[in-house]
Design a protein around this motif. Structure first.
Motif, PDB file in Angstrom:
ATOM      1  N   ALA A  29       0.819  -1.214   0.000  1.00 35.88           N
ATOM      2  CA  ALA A  29       0.000   0.000   0.000  1.00 35.88           C
ATOM      3  C   ALA A  29       0.854   1.266   0.000  1.00 35.88           C
ATOM      4  CB  ALA A  29      -0.933   0.005   1.206  1.00 35.88           C
ATOM      5  N   ARG A  30       2.169   1.107  -0.061  1.00 34.62           N
ATOM      6  CA  ARG A  30       3.067   2.268  -0.085  1.00 34.62           C
ATOM      7  C   ARG A  30       3.223   2.774  -1.519  1.00 34.62           C
ATOM      8  NH1 ARG A  30       6.765   2.115   4.210  1.00 34.62           N
ATOM      9  NH2 ARG A  30       7.596   4.081   3.378  1.00 34.62           N
ATOM     10  N   PRO A  31       3.604   4.045  -1.691  1.00 38.21           N
ATOM     11  CA  PRO A  31       3.844   4.552  -3.046  1.00 38.21           C
ATOM     12  C   PRO A  31       5.044   3.841  -3.676  1.00 38.21           C
ATOM     13  CG  PRO A  31       3.690   6.350  -1.445  1.00 38.21           C
ATOM     14  CD  PRO A  31       3.793   5.075  -0.658  1.00 38.21           C
ATOM     15  N   SER A  32       5.015   3.741  -4.994  1.00 38.56           N
ATOM     16  CA  SER A  32       6.177   3.251  -5.736  1.00 38.56           C
ATOM     17  C   SER A  32       6.829   4.439  -6.430  1.00 38.56           C
ATOM     18  CB  SER A  32       5.751   2.205  -6.773  1.00 38.56           C
ATOM     19  OG  SER A  32       5.164   2.831  -7.907  1.00 38.56           O
ATOM     20  N   GLY A  33       7.885   4.165  -7.161  1.00 39.72           N
ATOM     21  CA  GLY A  33       8.535   5.226  -7.909  1.00 39.72           C
ATOM     22  C   GLY A  33       7.854   5.548  -9.227  1.00 39.72           C
ATOM     23  N   CYS A  34       6.770   4.856  -9.544  1.00 41.26           N
ATOM     24  CA  CYS A  34       5.997   5.122 -10.762  1.00 41.26           C
ATOM     25  C   CYS A  34       4.840   6.054 -10.427  1.00 41.26           C
ATOM     26  CB  CYS A  34       5.441   3.820 -11.343  1.00 41.26           C
ATOM     27  SG  CYS A  34       6.692   2.640 -11.882  1.00 41.26           S
ATOM     28  N   ALA A  35       4.737   7.150 -11.142  1.00 45.66           N
ATOM     29  CA  ALA A  35       3.708   8.153 -10.861  1.00 45.66           C
ATOM     30  C   ALA A  35       2.317   7.536 -10.873  1.00 45.66           C
ATOM     31  CB  ALA A  35       3.782   9.274 -11.891  1.00 45.66           C
TER      32      ALA A  35
ATOM     33  N   PRO B 292      12.604   2.036   2.530  1.00 45.29           N
ATOM     34  CA  PRO B 292      13.970   2.022   3.069  1.00 45.29           C
ATOM     35  C   PRO B 292      14.350   0.642   3.599  1.00 45.29           C
ATOM     36  CG  PRO B 292      12.698   3.861   3.951  1.00 45.29           C
ATOM     37  CD  PRO B 292      11.735   3.006   3.217  1.00 45.29           C
ATOM     38  N   GLY B 293      15.568   0.251   3.308  1.00 44.67           N
ATOM     39  CA  GLY B 293      16.069  -1.019   3.823  1.00 44.67           C
ATOM     40  C   GLY B 293      15.755  -2.218   2.949  1.00 44.67           C
ATOM     41  N   VAL B 294      14.929  -2.035   1.929  1.00 42.08           N
ATOM     42  CA  VAL B 294      14.603  -3.149   1.030  1.00 42.08           C
ATOM     43  C   VAL B 294      15.664  -3.219  -0.071  1.00 42.08           C
ATOM     44  CG1 VAL B 294      12.906  -4.072  -0.595  1.00 42.08           C
ATOM     45  CG2 VAL B 294      12.144  -2.980   1.523  1.00 42.08           C
ATOM     46  N   ALA B 295      16.110  -4.415  -0.378  1.00 42.11           N
ATOM     47  CA  ALA B 295      17.209  -4.600  -1.325  1.00 42.11           C
ATOM     48  C   ALA B 295      16.859  -4.089  -2.714  1.00 42.11           C
ATOM     49  CB  ALA B 295      17.578  -6.079  -1.402  1.00 42.11           C
ATOM     50  N   GLY B 296      17.804  -3.370  -3.326  1.00 37.88           N
ATOM     51  CA  GLY B 296      17.640  -2.864  -4.684  1.00 37.88           C
ATOM     52  C   GLY B 296      18.176  -3.840  -5.709  1.00 37.88           C
ATOM     53  N   PRO B 297      18.276  -3.406  -6.962  1.00 40.82           N
ATOM     54  CA  PRO B 297      18.724  -4.297  -8.041  1.00 40.82           C
ATOM     55  C   PRO B 297      20.204  -4.637  -7.941  1.00 40.82           C
ATOM     56  CG  PRO B 297      18.338  -2.077  -8.872  1.00 40.82           C
ATOM     57  CD  PRO B 297      17.866  -2.087  -7.454  1.00 40.82           C
ATOM     58  N   PRO B 298      20.612  -5.731  -8.573  1.00 45.66           N
ATOM     59  CA  PRO B 298      22.026  -6.140  -8.550  1.00 45.66           C
ATOM     60  C   PRO B 298      22.928  -5.091  -9.199  1.00 45.66           C
ATOM     61  CG  PRO B 298      20.621  -7.912  -9.391  1.00 45.66           C
ATOM     62  CD  PRO B 298      19.772  -6.682  -9.315  1.00 45.66           C
ATOM     63  N   ALA B 299      24.145  -4.994  -8.679  1.00 44.11           N
ATOM     64  CA  ALA B 299      25.096  -3.990  -9.177  1.00 44.11           C
ATOM     65  C   ALA B 299      25.402  -4.181 -10.653  1.00 44.11           C
ATOM     66  CB  ALA B 299      26.387  -4.058  -8.360  1.00 44.11           C
ATOM     67  N   GLU B 300      25.511  -5.441 -11.100  1.00 43.94           N
ATOM     68  CA  GLU B 300      25.848  -5.667 -12.507  1.00 43.94           C
ATOM     69  C   GLU B 300      24.713  -5.223 -13.429  1.00 43.94           C
ATOM     70  OE1 GLU B 300      24.852  -9.900 -10.874  1.00 43.94           O
ATOM     71  OE2 GLU B 300      25.571  -7.962 -10.124  1.00 43.94           O
ATOM     72  N   GLY B 301      23.468  -5.352 -12.956  1.00 48.04           N
ATOM     73  CA  GLY B 301      22.338  -4.867 -13.737  1.00 48.04           C
ATOM     74  C   GLY B 301      22.326  -3.353 -13.833  1.00 48.04           C
ATOM     75  N   LEU B 302      22.633  -2.690 -12.731  1.00 49.82           N
ATOM     76  CA  LEU B 302      22.706  -1.230 -12.729  1.00 49.82           C
ATOM     77  C   LEU B 302      23.779  -0.735 -13.696  1.00 49.82           C
ATOM     78  CD1 LEU B 302      22.425  -0.653  -8.874  1.00 49.82           C
ATOM     79  CD2 LEU B 302      20.744   0.095 -10.573  1.00 49.82           C
TER      80      LEU B 302
ATOM     81  N   ASP C 238      12.050   1.444  -8.899  1.00 56.56           N
ATOM     82  CA  ASP C 238      10.715   1.977  -8.595  1.00 56.56           C
ATOM     83  C   ASP C 238      10.116   1.276  -7.385  1.00 56.56           C
ATOM     84  OD1 ASP C 238      10.730   3.696 -10.822  1.00 56.56           O
ATOM     85  OD2 ASP C 238       9.884   2.161 -12.138  1.00 56.56           O
ATOM     86  N   LEU C 239      10.320  -0.025  -7.309  1.00 56.85           N
ATOM     87  CA  LEU C 239       9.739  -0.818  -6.226  1.00 56.85           C
ATOM     88  C   LEU C 239      10.246  -0.354  -4.865  1.00 56.85           C
ATOM     89  CD1 LEU C 239       8.005  -3.475  -5.678  1.00 56.85           C
ATOM     90  CD2 LEU C 239      10.228  -4.615  -5.477  1.00 56.85           C
ATOM     91  N   VAL C 240      11.525  -0.072  -4.769  1.00 56.81           N
ATOM     92  CA  VAL C 240      12.134   0.234  -3.463  1.00 56.81           C
ATOM     93  C   VAL C 240      12.232   1.736  -3.197  1.00 56.81           C
ATOM     94  CG1 VAL C 240      13.448  -1.910  -3.575  1.00 56.81           C
ATOM     95  CG2 VAL C 240      14.528   0.224  -4.307  1.00 56.81           C
ATOM     96  N   ALA C 241      11.670   2.553  -4.094  1.00 56.92           N
ATOM     97  CA  ALA C 241      11.840   4.009  -4.000  1.00 56.92           C
ATOM     98  C   ALA C 241      11.406   4.572  -2.655  1.00 56.92           C
ATOM     99  CB  ALA C 241      11.067   4.695  -5.131  1.00 56.92           C
ATOM    100  N   HIS C 242      10.358   3.997  -2.061  1.00 55.92           N
ATOM    101  CA  HIS C 242       9.840   4.486  -0.780  1.00 55.92           C
ATOM    102  C   HIS C 242       9.828   3.381   0.271  1.00 55.92           C
ATOM    103  CE1 HIS C 242       8.669   8.217  -2.770  1.00 55.92           C
ATOM    104  NE2 HIS C 242       8.166   7.470  -3.736  1.00 55.92           N
TER     105      HIS C 242
END
Length: 218
Positions: free
Chosen positions: A24-30, A154-164, A148-152
């Motif tokens: 129910a939290r906002p994502s990074g997608c408008a 905090p503490g949730v794992a983001g994408p892999p470094a190689e993908g970035l 976008d998923l982790v934008a709001h």
């Protein structure tokens, strides 16, 4: 192909480990909550499955970079398809049902990608592309939506470094120039695709590129 699998597995794992209240939290997608974004990922997974079983006979018209339609206008969430996604996500009712559907369809998409011949020509969006280039393009889709998923959250794992790193390189090829070395891969993607505005210091570092961003990928 391996990078597709690692990026997709990381994104699905992050969704699977989310607490129910995160949906129910906002994502990074408008205009989208996290639940809406997860519903969109289900649709993305279906698109991967459909594309990989849609062979094409003609020569490729797109590759992993030119696959993207680029504009300067970030989405507002008012597009009819975006609104449909919101209604569909709400219909699931419970986060566990969304998690189940993403795991079910997403696992199938992952297996299909592993089995695909990279040289196979497939049709999607009225274009022809090799399966390898298509899956390479989807690393950008998974990585940006992971951000976008982790934008709001905090503490949730983001994408892999190689993908970035891969996606930054792709975005720089789309832009025709490199982002400043002072930008992390994450910041280059967020600023470069219009997911956040550059700070004053970042704008100065961007120089002439500041007037050309964002590169909105669709």
């Amino acid at each position: 192909m391996d990078l597709f699998s690692r990026s997709w597995t990381a994104l699905r794992t992050t969704v699977a480990e989310l607490a129910d209240d995160a949906f129910a939290r906002p994502s990074g997608c408008a205009g989208w909550l996290v639940r809406d974004l997860v519903c969109h990922l289900v649709i993305d997974a279906q698109d991967v499955l459909i594309t990989l079983v849609t062979p094409a006979a003609s020569e490729p018209t797109r590759d992993a970079v030119t696959y993207w339609e680029v504009s300067r206008t970030p989405p507002t969430g008012d597009d009819p398809l975006d609104a449909l996604t919101v209604r569909l996500a709400a219909a699931y009712g419970e986060p566990r049902l969304l998690k189940f559907h993403l795991d079910d369809v997403g696992s199938a998409a992952g297996r299909a990608a592993e089995l695909a011949d990279p040289g196979l020509r497939v049709g999607t969006r009225d274009q022809v592309i090799t399966a390898g280039d298509y899956l390479c393009a989807y690393v950008m889709e998974w990585t940006l939506h992971h951000l976008d998923l982790v934008a709001h959250l905090p503490g949730v794992a983001g994408p892999p470094a190689e993908g970035l790193a891969h996606c930054r390189e792709t975005l720089e090829r789309i832009a025709g120039t490199a982002f400043p070395a002072s930008f992390s891969d994450t910041d280059a993607l967020l600023v470069g695709t219009g997911r956040r505005a550059p700070t004053g210091e970042e704008r100065a570092a961007l120089g002439e590129l500041a007037a050309r961003i964002p590169f909105v990928l669709g």
